[in-house]
Design a protein around this motif. Structure first.
Motif, mmCIF file in Angstrom:
data_model
loop_
_atom_site.group_PDB
_atom_site.id
_atom_site.type_symbol
_atom_site.label_atom_id
_atom_site.label_comp_id
_atom_site.label_asym_id
_atom_site.label_seq_id
_atom_site.Cartn_x
_atom_site.Cartn_y
_atom_site.Cartn_z
ATOM 1 N N VAL C 45 0.780 -1.120 0.046
ATOM 2 C CA VAL C 45 -0.041 0.050 0.203
ATOM 3 C C VAL C 45 1.005 1.247 0.172
ATOM 4 O O VAL C 45 0.745 2.165 -0.865
ATOM 5 C CB VAL C 45 -1.188 0.120 1.280
ATOM 6 N N HIS C 111 -8.903 -10.226 13.126
ATOM 7 C CA HIS C 111 -7.964 -11.118 12.815
ATOM 8 C C HIS C 111 -8.264 -12.637 12.861
ATOM 9 O O HIS C 111 -7.675 -13.516 12.733
ATOM 10 C CB HIS C 111 -6.750 -10.696 13.790
ATOM 11 N N VAL C 115 -8.667 -14.803 8.407
ATOM 12 C CA VAL C 115 -7.063 -14.533 7.937
ATOM 13 C C VAL C 115 -6.323 -15.477 8.355
ATOM 14 O O VAL C 115 -5.275 -15.875 7.252
ATOM 15 C CB VAL C 115 -6.385 -13.122 8.727
ATOM 16 N N ILE C 131 1.303 -12.549 0.238
ATOM 17 C CA ILE C 131 0.358 -13.028 0.203
ATOM 18 C C ILE C 131 -1.056 -11.925 -0.409
ATOM 19 O O ILE C 131 -1.815 -12.081 -0.853
ATOM 20 C CB ILE C 131 -0.156 -13.230 2.050
ATOM 21 N N VAL C 132 -0.230 -10.654 0.046
ATOM 22 C CA VAL C 132 -1.058 -9.506 -0.546
ATOM 23 C C VAL C 132 -1.291 -9.760 -2.236
ATOM 24 O O VAL C 132 -2.615 -9.850 -2.667
ATOM 25 C CB VAL C 132 -0.597 -8.111 -0.425
ATOM 26 N N LEU C 136 -5.014 -10.521 -3.899
ATOM 27 C CA LEU C 136 -5.344 -9.612 -4.999
ATOM 28 C C LEU C 136 -5.526 -10.154 -6.190
ATOM 29 O O LEU C 136 -6.712 -9.951 -6.825
ATOM 30 C CB LEU C 136 -4.049 -8.473 -5.060
ATOM 31 N N ALA D 50 -5.570 -3.109 10.686
ATOM 32 C CA ALA D 50 -4.713 -4.263 10.248
ATOM 33 C C ALA D 50 -3.661 -4.785 11.069
ATOM 34 O O ALA D 50 -2.898 -5.752 11.294
ATOM 35 C CB ALA D 50 -4.457 -4.166 8.790
ATOM 36 N N PRO D 58 3.112 -8.558 5.547
ATOM 37 C CA PRO D 58 2.441 -9.859 4.885
ATOM 38 C C PRO D 58 3.291 -10.458 4.015
ATOM 39 O O PRO D 58 2.557 -10.944 2.881
ATOM 40 C CB PRO D 58 1.045 -9.602 4.718
ATOM 41 N N SER D 68 1.132 -9.237 9.965
ATOM 42 C CA SER D 68 -0.110 -8.293 10.119
ATOM 43 C C SER D 68 -1.006 -8.830 9.150
ATOM 44 O O SER D 68 -0.760 -9.485 8.166
ATOM 45 C CB SER D 68 0.279 -7.025 9.556
ATOM 46 N N ASN D 69 -2.411 -8.199 9.470
ATOM 47 C CA ASN D 69 -3.518 -8.940 8.562
ATOM 48 C C ASN D 69 -3.405 -8.454 7.068
ATOM 49 O O ASN D 69 -3.504 -7.320 6.884
ATOM 50 C CB ASN D 69 -4.855 -8.517 9.205
ATOM 51 N N PRO D 70 -3.202 -9.239 6.088
ATOM 52 C CA PRO D 70 -3.088 -8.531 4.714
ATOM 53 C C PRO D 70 -4.094 -8.338 3.999
ATOM 54 O O PRO D 70 -4.206 -7.585 3.125
ATOM 55 C CB PRO D 70 -2.614 -9.753 4.057
ATOM 56 N N LEU D 71 -5.785 -8.662 4.518
ATOM 57 C CA LEU D 71 -6.602 -8.439 3.708
ATOM 58 C C LEU D 71 -6.996 -6.815 3.589
ATOM 59 O O LEU D 71 -6.980 -6.347 2.510
ATOM 60 C CB LEU D 71 -7.963 -9.116 4.653
ATOM 61 N N PRO D 72 -7.098 -5.881 4.607
ATOM 62 C CA PRO D 72 -7.220 -4.681 4.458
ATOM 63 C C PRO D 72 -6.202 -4.066 3.485
ATOM 64 O O PRO D 72 -6.600 -3.276 2.752
ATOM 65 C CB PRO D 72 -7.267 -4.178 5.749
ATOM 66 N N HIS D 73 -5.088 -4.711 3.373
ATOM 67 C CA HIS D 73 -4.046 -4.015 2.297
ATOM 68 C C HIS D 73 -4.446 -4.116 0.867
ATOM 69 O O HIS D 73 -4.404 -3.152 0.175
ATOM 70 C CB HIS D 73 -2.715 -4.748 2.370
ATOM 71 N N VAL D 74 -5.075 -5.419 0.625
ATOM 72 C CA VAL D 74 -5.722 -5.621 -0.736
ATOM 73 C C VAL D 74 -6.649 -4.731 -0.959
ATOM 74 O O VAL D 74 -6.812 -4.007 -2.154
ATOM 75 C CB VAL D 74 -6.202 -7.143 -0.682
#
Lengths: 102, 90, 339, 117
Positions: C45, C111, C115, C131-132, C136, D50, D58, D68-74
């Motif tokens: 990000v 979490h 996840v 993972i991102v 994605l 996250a 992640p 850290s939780n990757p989902l919000p990053h996506v």
């Protein structure tokens, strides 16, 4: 041997951050645009180089070193050009440096 | 030592922000933005080391490129925009 | 710490009159938020925010400013009412945050559910360390497809709004105007000549490095577009147009979306659902790799060409505004020296 | 206790500044900047949710367990790019409005609208 590397990287980082702060103080204290420009131009390139070298000594991993070298070369190339372009534009648009200051 | 360096850079960034807010002429602001950009590059590489994740350096490289491009863009358009603007007043 | 800076910059933006410094501040705002993302371990990000938030949006606003004038009249109609509304909503929101879990606590509900599954299984299923990128591209492939279409339509929208009908004799006019302005940036041109191949190479590195480190289609596309914009700025719009002409770029934007869709359709034909790449090659994990690479390529091409389209149209409109005035000045000069 | 919710309060303050800019300022370009501030504060809100204490970025590596939780990053990744697309469209509209009405101040445009109809 590694204590030597440790102390030298410590030293580099110290000098680098001190230069940074001097640049920061310079940008606030100096009266005229061109003197400020001088302060930032000088410290910016030098301080970045110092800190990056300090970081390089910190960790001898190959890929990281390569990237750090990239950043170092890039900033050495970009810093002066940006300051040059800025000064040229400033003069062209009639920002006269105050020469008569005491 | 790394945290001390990051702290120093944070202070300098704060000074740059003051200069942008106060800066009388337009070029002071551009100068401060340029300085701010290079300091963020340093901050990110230091953060990369403090956190032990070396991939941050890619972001630092992108940062310095983008900083260079935006300073050039600002200069390129500032002189013509003043030219453009002043003509309207004539 | 960084957040305190952000608030300071935001307040400064509110109080600024001159639009030019507002854009400077919004550039710094983007930079600051990107470094905040780095501090919060959000690597991808931060990458995108740095390339987009600090770079391209400041650039676009700048070009827009040159056409819409820099000063902003200071009248604020009924500011106190607005202030009151803002304070009330702010109070309610802050009240809302009290029952939120503490910042950074591992037991927060977010979490718990999905996840852990992603973190454990993404390695075996997709074999991509980042993972991102795996989420994605393959878990949420369809959303990213929708998002690429959104970018494409935005590009077409800007094209429709700002595209300028090029009258032939007009081009000669603009060329003369452009080349005269670019003679004096000599040093900049040399330095950027050295820099440009490196930026393009770096964009490709980011594109294909997306699986292992931070990177991927979006960021690579934006960096690619930034390199082309730098070229267009320094060497003049006309030369840039000759190097990359408009219709080719539009074709490229459509090709990116097409590539993305075709990967989906191929996996559809193989009997799996729309964007399931497991089918693309014999063993599923290699299929995922191939699928993700193709998807990233499609996204990268679309984003790069849409950004270039947007910039060319904005700058084209500006050149036209300039030459429009040049014509009037020349006409009335010709007019009065004729009389 | 105070530090736990510090992030969320900052996000709310930023959101309100962006909101205020959009409401109180007449200039269209200023409104677009206000919108982008509002938008970035939402991103910061997601990302600060996250973060897991002691978790790293992640990207899978051997020795590290806590991520850290990757989902919000996506989500944020796609949101940023869509945000830039909308800002570009908004600026294009502002340019056209400037050419049509000669100014980008809200009152000026409304005045001219009342005159036309």
């Amino acid at each position: 041997m590694d204590t030597l590397i440790e102390t030298s990287s410590f030293l580099f980082l110290l000098i680098g951050s001190f230069l940074c702060i001097s640049g920061g103080v310079g940008i606030l204290k100096f009266p005229d645009f061109y003197t400020r420009m001088h302060a930032v131009g000088v410290t910016e390139t030098l301080a970045t180089a110092m800190i990056l070298i300090g970081l390089m000594l910190q960790n001898p991993d190959a890929l990281v070193l390569l990237k750090l070298l990239f950043i170092l070369l890039l900033t050495l190339l970009i810093g002066p050009t940006a300051s040059h372009a800025l000064a040229q534009a400033a003069i062209k648009n009639g920002l006269k440096p105050e020469l008569h200051k005491k | 030592m790394l945290t001390a360096a990051t702290l120093a850079i944070l202070i300098v960034m704060f000074m740059a922000i003051c200069r942008v807010v106060v800066g009388p002429t337009l070029y002071d602001r551009i100068l401060a933005v340029n300085m701010f950009g290079t300091k963020t590059v340093l901050l990110i590489s230091l953060l990369g080391f403090v956190m032990g994740r070396p991939e941050f350096l890619d972001i630092a490289i992108v940062y310095s490129l983008i900083n260079f491009i935006s300073v050039i863009a600002v200069l390129r358009y500032s002189d013509s925009s003043i030219f453009h603007h002043s003509k309207q007043q004539k | 710490m960084l957040l305190a800076f952000l608030v300071a910059v935001a307040l400064a933006i509110v109080s600024m009159k001159d639009l030019f410094s507002v854009i400077m501040l919004s550039g710094i705002y983007g930079l600051l938020s990107a470094s905040f993302f780095v501090a919060m371990d959000a690597v991808d990000v931060a990458f995108t925010e740095a390339a987009v938030g600090a770079g391209i949006s400041t650039l676009l606003m700048l070009v827009a400013i040159t056409m819409t004038g820099r000063s902003e009249d200071p009248d604020r109609h009924k500011p106190f009412l607005a202030l009151a509304v803002v304070v009330v909503t702010g109070g309610l929101l802050i009240y809302g945050t009290f029952d939120m879990p503490a910042f950074g606590s591992a037991q927060a509900p977010i979490h718990q559910q999905v996840v852990p599954r992603y973190i454990q299984h993404s390695m075996e299923e997709i074999g991509v360390p980042n993972i991102v990128t795996s989420v994605l591209a393959s878990y949420r492939g369809f959303d990213t497809f929708g998002e690429v279409v959104v970018i494409f339509t935005a590009g077409m929208g800007v094209l429709a709004l700002l595209s300028v009908a090029r009258r032939p004799e007009d081009i000669a006019e603009i060329d003369s105007l452009n080349d005269s302005m670019h003679e004096q940036h000599l040093i900049l041109r040399i330095v950027s000549k050295m820099l440009l191949p490196f930026i393009l190479l770096f964009a490709l590195y980011v594109q294909f490095h997306g699986d292992y480190g931070p990177g991927g289609g979006f960021q690579a596309g934006v960096i690619f577009a930034a390199a082309i914009i730098l070229y267009a700025m320094l060497f003049g719009m006309s030369t840039a147009r000759r190097v990359i002409n408009q219709s080719f770029i539009q074709l490229l934007a459509a090709a990116g979306v097409l590539l993305y869709g075709s990967v989906g359709i191929v996996s559809l034909l193989e009997g799996k659902n729309f964007l399931d790449y497991g089918v693309l090659s014999d063993d599923p994990v290699a299929g995922q790799h191939l699928g993700i690479l193709l998807i990233e390529l499609g996204v990268g091409i679309t984003v790069a060409s849409v950004m270039v389209i947007i910039f060319f149209n904005f700058a084209g409109r500006r050149e036209n505004a300039h030459s429009g005035e040049e014509n009037e000045m020349q006409n009335n000069n010709r007019g009065n020296n004729k009389t | 206790m105070l530090m736990d919710h510090y992030n969320y309060w900052i996000v709310v303050v930023l959101m309100m500044t962006g909101f205020y800019i959009v409401i109180a300022h007449g200039n269209l370009i200023k409104k677009i900047v206000g919108l982008s501030i509002f938008q970035t504060s939402v991103f910061i809100f997601y990302i600060s949710m996250a973060k897991v204490e002691g978790g790293t970025a992640p990207i899978l590596e051997e020795g590290i367990r806590q991520y850290s939780n990757p989902l919000p990053h996506v989500l944020i990744l796609t949101a940023i790019v869509v945000g830039i697309a909308t800002t570009a469209l908004g600026l294009a509209l502002a340019v056209r409005i400037k050419e049509a009405y000669g100014s980008i101040e809200e009152e000026e445009i409304q005045r001219q609208d009342n005159l036309d109809c």
